[in-house]
Design a protein around this motif. Structure first.
Motif, PDB file in Angstrom:
ATOM      1  N   LEU A   1      -4.481 -17.337  16.215  1.00 15.24           N
ATOM      2  CA  LEU A   1      -6.006 -16.547  14.636  1.00 15.24           C
ATOM      3  C   LEU A   1      -7.328 -16.719  15.500  1.00 15.24           C
ATOM      4  O   LEU A   1      -7.614 -18.077  16.410  1.00 15.24           O
ATOM      5  N   THR A   2      -7.508 -15.706  15.763  1.00 17.80           N
ATOM      6  CA  THR A   2      -9.369 -15.593  16.638  1.00 17.80           C
ATOM      7  C   THR A   2     -10.168 -15.553  16.047  1.00 17.80           C
ATOM      8  O   THR A   2     -10.514 -15.178  14.819  1.00 17.80           O
TER       9      THR A   2
ATOM     10  N   GLN B   1      -3.711 -14.405   4.404  1.00 17.29           N
ATOM     11  CA  GLN B   1      -3.419 -16.325   4.309  1.00 17.29           C
ATOM     12  C   GLN B   1      -1.251 -15.807   3.919  1.00 17.29           C
ATOM     13  O   GLN B   1      -0.940 -16.764   3.713  1.00 17.29           O
ATOM     14  N   ASN B   2      -1.184 -15.106   2.489  1.00 16.21           N
ATOM     15  CA  ASN B   2      -0.043 -15.352   1.858  1.00 16.21           C
ATOM     16  C   ASN B   2       0.893 -14.904   2.753  1.00 16.21           C
ATOM     17  O   ASN B   2       1.989 -15.067   2.533  1.00 16.21           O
TER      18      ASN B   2
ATOM     19  N   LYS C   1      -5.825 -20.555   7.108  1.00  9.70           N
ATOM     20  CA  LYS C   1      -5.498 -21.488   7.790  1.00  9.70           C
ATOM     21  C   LYS C   1      -3.933 -21.475   7.490  1.00  9.70           C
ATOM     22  O   LYS C   1      -2.823 -21.261   6.932  1.00  9.70           O
ATOM     23  N   HIS C   2      -3.156 -22.615   8.142  1.00  8.86           N
ATOM     24  CA  HIS C   2      -1.795 -22.591   8.492  1.00  8.86           C
ATOM     25  C   HIS C   2      -1.849 -24.106   9.664  1.00  8.86           C
ATOM     26  O   HIS C   2      -2.524 -23.896  10.921  1.00  8.86           O
ATOM     27  N   PRO C   3      -0.308 -24.801   9.265  1.00  5.79           N
ATOM     28  CA  PRO C   3      -0.716 -26.313  10.155  1.00  5.79           C
ATOM     29  C   PRO C   3       0.139 -26.145  11.459  1.00  5.79           C
ATOM     30  O   PRO C   3      -0.221 -26.715  12.792  1.00  5.79           O
ATOM     31  N   LYS C   4       0.336 -24.498  11.718  1.00  2.78           N
ATOM     32  CA  LYS C   4       0.767 -24.573  13.202  1.00  2.78           C
ATOM     33  C   LYS C   4       0.013 -23.599  13.746  1.00  2.78           C
ATOM     34  O   LYS C   4       0.316 -23.572  15.242  1.00  2.78           O
ATOM     35  N   ALA C   5      -1.659 -23.178  13.789  1.00  2.00           N
ATOM     36  CA  ALA C   5      -2.130 -22.651  14.158  1.00  2.00           C
ATOM     37  C   ALA C   5      -2.620 -22.910  15.095  1.00  2.00           C
ATOM     38  O   ALA C   5      -3.498 -23.857  14.966  1.00  2.00           O
TER      39      ALA C   5
END
Length: 154
Positions: free
Chosen positions: A41-42, A26-27, A58-62
């Motif tokens: 992300l799977t 996450q970092n 989580k990431h906005p582009k994921a």
């Protein structure tokens, strides 16, 4: 060269003694995610998790890709990589000696340049060093990148 970050199966039902890998990944996503053209992300849905979504990262582009086997390189993944014209894939996640290796080989067979983020790998078997030894042999030392966090195997 367009680059993707692929992190496999960082999900609550898989962590166990590998709980350290979640904050490291996450970092890395928080600090380095924007340098990638695509983030995937799977999530491995299986009977034991009742096919529930247990993904933690989580990431906005994921983009989330569900999988039902070891390799993350399925039809949905193939489509995402092709649509985004990806040539280079940075690979990380759980389980380095099964999922990550299976995915690495499938990506290589499909013609992608693969680089592994060594410090963002974890293994159920606690034999991650063996899988990274194989990765170094197959990919070359220069493609096993020492990035992403602290020690990730015991």
């Amino acid at each position: 060269m367009k680059k993707a970050l692929l992190i496999t199966d960082i999900q609550s039902d898989f962590l166990g003694n590998m709980d350290y890998i979640y904050p490291l990944c996450q970092n890395y996503l928080d600090n380095s995610g924007d340098q990638y053209d695509l983030i995937i992300l799977t999530h491995w849905k299986h009977e034991e998790n009742h096919n529930e979504n247990t993904l933690l990262l989580k990431h906005p582009k994921a983009q989330i890709v569900e999988k039902r086997g070891y390799s993350a390189y399925n039809d949905e993944m193939k489509k995402l990589l092709e649509e985004n014209k990806i040539e280079n894939v940075h690979l990380a996640g759980i389980d380095s000696d099964m999922t990550v290796l299976a995915t690495m080989y499938n990506l290589l067979d499909a013609g992608y340049k693969v680089q592994v983020l060594e410090r963002l790998l974890a293994s159920f078997s606690t034999r991650g060093w063996e899988s990274t030894t194989i990765m170094r042999f197959v990919l070359g030392e220069e493609n096993v990148l020492n990035t992403g966090g602290g020690r990730v195997w015991v």
